[in-house]
Design an enzyme around this catalytic site. Sequence first.
Site, PDB file in Angstrom:
ATOM      1  N   ASP A   1       1.949  -1.152   5.024  1.00 24.50           N
ATOM      2  CA  ASP A   1       1.572   0.036   5.787  1.00 24.50           C
ATOM      3  C   ASP A   1       0.067   0.158   5.605  1.00 24.50           C
ATOM      4  O   ASP A   1      -0.411   0.810   4.677  1.00 24.50           O
ATOM      5  CB  ASP A   1       2.317   1.252   5.254  1.00 24.50           C
TER       6      ASP A   1
ATOM      7  N   CYS B   1      -0.761   3.643  11.480  1.00 23.06           N
ATOM      8  CA  CYS B   1      -0.596   4.923  12.176  1.00 23.06           C
ATOM      9  C   CYS B   1      -1.775   5.146  13.110  1.00 23.06           C
ATOM     10  O   CYS B   1      -2.306   6.245  13.230  1.00 23.06           O
ATOM     11  CB  CYS B   1      -0.448   6.073  11.183  1.00 23.06           C
TER      12      CYS B   1
ATOM     13  N   PRO C   1       1.617   7.705  -0.568  1.00 19.67           N
ATOM     14  CA  PRO C   1       2.198   8.552  -1.615  1.00 19.67           C
ATOM     15  C   PRO C   1       3.621   8.187  -2.027  1.00 19.67           C
ATOM     16  O   PRO C   1       4.130   8.741  -2.983  1.00 19.67           O
ATOM     17  CB  PRO C   1       2.170   9.944  -0.987  1.00 19.67           C
ATOM     18  N   GLY C   2       4.306   7.299  -1.285  1.00 23.03           N
ATOM     19  CA  GLY C   2       5.604   6.828  -1.750  1.00 23.03           C
ATOM     20  C   GLY C   2       6.777   7.084  -0.824  1.00 23.03           C
ATOM     21  O   GLY C   2       7.904   6.708  -1.141  1.00 23.03           O
TER      22      GLY C   2
ATOM     23  N   ALA D   1       0.878  -1.183   0.000  1.00 22.67           N
ATOM     24  CA  ALA D   1       0.000   0.000   0.000  1.00 22.67           C
ATOM     25  C   ALA D   1       0.908   1.223   0.000  1.00 22.67           C
ATOM     26  O   ALA D   1       1.090   1.888   1.010  1.00 22.67           O
ATOM     27  CB  ALA D   1      -0.921  -0.015   1.217  1.00 22.67           C
TER      28      ALA D   1
ATOM     29  N   LYS E   1       7.653   5.726   2.051  1.00 16.56           N
ATOM     30  CA  LYS E   1       8.300   4.491   2.512  1.00 16.56           C
ATOM     31  C   LYS E   1       8.936   3.736   1.343  1.00 16.56           C
ATOM     32  O   LYS E   1       9.936   3.022   1.530  1.00 16.56           O
ATOM     33  CB  LYS E   1       7.295   3.623   3.266  1.00 16.56           C
TER      34      LYS E   1
END
Length: 499
Positions: free
Chosen positions: A200, A253, A134-135, A131, A137
């Site tokens: 994530d 989170c 926006p990128g 997942a 990780k």
Amino acid sequence: MSNHYTNNKINNQLSPLVQQALERYRTFLSRDEFTQLTTFLIKPIIPSVRINLLKQDPKEFIGSLKMRYRWEVQPVPFCSSGFWVKSPPEEISATIEHRMGFYYIQEAVSMLPVELFDFAKNPKPLILDMAASPGGKTTHLADKIGDQGLIIANDASRSRIQALRVILENWGVMNAAITCQNGSYFGEQYPDSFDYVLLDAPCSMENLRNSASHSMRAITSSERRQLANRQLNLLRSAIRTVKPSGQVIYATCTLSPEEDEAVVSAVLDEMQDIITLDDVSTKLPTPAPALRWDGSRRYPDDMEKALRLWPHIFGTSGFFSARFTKIQSIKKKSRSSTHQERASFSKRFSQLQKKDTKSLWQYFQTSYGFNLEQLLERQMLSLWSRGKEIWAIPILLFEIFPTLPLVSAGMHIAKIIPGGYLPSHAFIARFGTQFQFGNLTLEDSLIGKWLRGEDLAGYEAKDYKRGNIVVITDKKGRNLGRGKVLTDRLKNLLPSRLF
């Protein structure tokens, strides 16, 4: 009486959503810990950045940023390339270094999951970021493996793919491909395929801190159950698609036990012969164990191997993370033949002919003193064309995942133009400072115009011919993208999205 007054004063500064969540979590902490937590929550979030290891040395680069922008920085204790920036005089998003992808603005706690992987045993791994958008990780993964191997950056939402593409391009990632599939697809179609899987997971974001990227909202018990079911299904898929001896990171989170310990406990019960829960407590300088009891249910003793980061421990938002190692394969199902034809992405491309490949190598060697052939060999990339565009695409992609439906892959290297080539912004931003020549240093008086995207009218580039593409730098050595030498001006080729 004084403590009661103080607590009321603190609570009045917290949003009703945070107060409501705190009441859920009061029994999980000692009185002192709960006081520390509530006292911390009224403090502002300190912004943090992660340095691009593909382009910069973190210690040297953060030192230059401190001097240039008068930053006061503090290292993130669990990420060597991460730094908090305390009270910056100007917005940290406004610098040219940020726009050029030299650092990424990321909440410090979001740097944790990738740091939990053990990459030492496999320097060129196959990784799935299930997942990814926006990128942030994904770029961290690329840093940790030196942009070797292959990363499949997936997101199930088509509307989030463009953001992912821009972030990976700006970071300069080459050995990655983007897909848009439901996370369950990989467990079904590609069992035992990846060395590492990062999940994530979509969650309630009940992290006790409001930020632009993770704002809290009201969440019902029904929504929690639905999220937990979705998370468990995604985690099952992650475990199916990772190889035996491979690792899976599960991260959220949120501090909601239903989405954290309960999900981990459920998958351990289901797959107790398939996976182990790894002890990652040594990755942190201060203990942050997961819960063994959440007020209504008791979890296994080894749940403390997972991490629950209450905001006051490291000065972050709330977060949860756990690492699994797969010890044996799940009984295999016959793989669906849904995608047995060549992937549609590769149908849009054709492999670059040998003569054209050599021509491009020669261009970079003679124009910039840069050995493109050596780079492609080191990174295990091959050159492909789409119309006038030339792309470097990971060789592993077509060797291991020839039928995987792709949105994009690799890096746009150059465009064929009359009389030669136009190197891409992404390529120049990553490798321009390694060029032996073909660089043009601007005077300080011109930097402001250049960073606003303006052409430099009347500029004479004495050492270059009309039509030459040059790498622009300033006297501090900063890479400022590409320029094109024209008769009456220096044309600014920075992408418009940077302004």
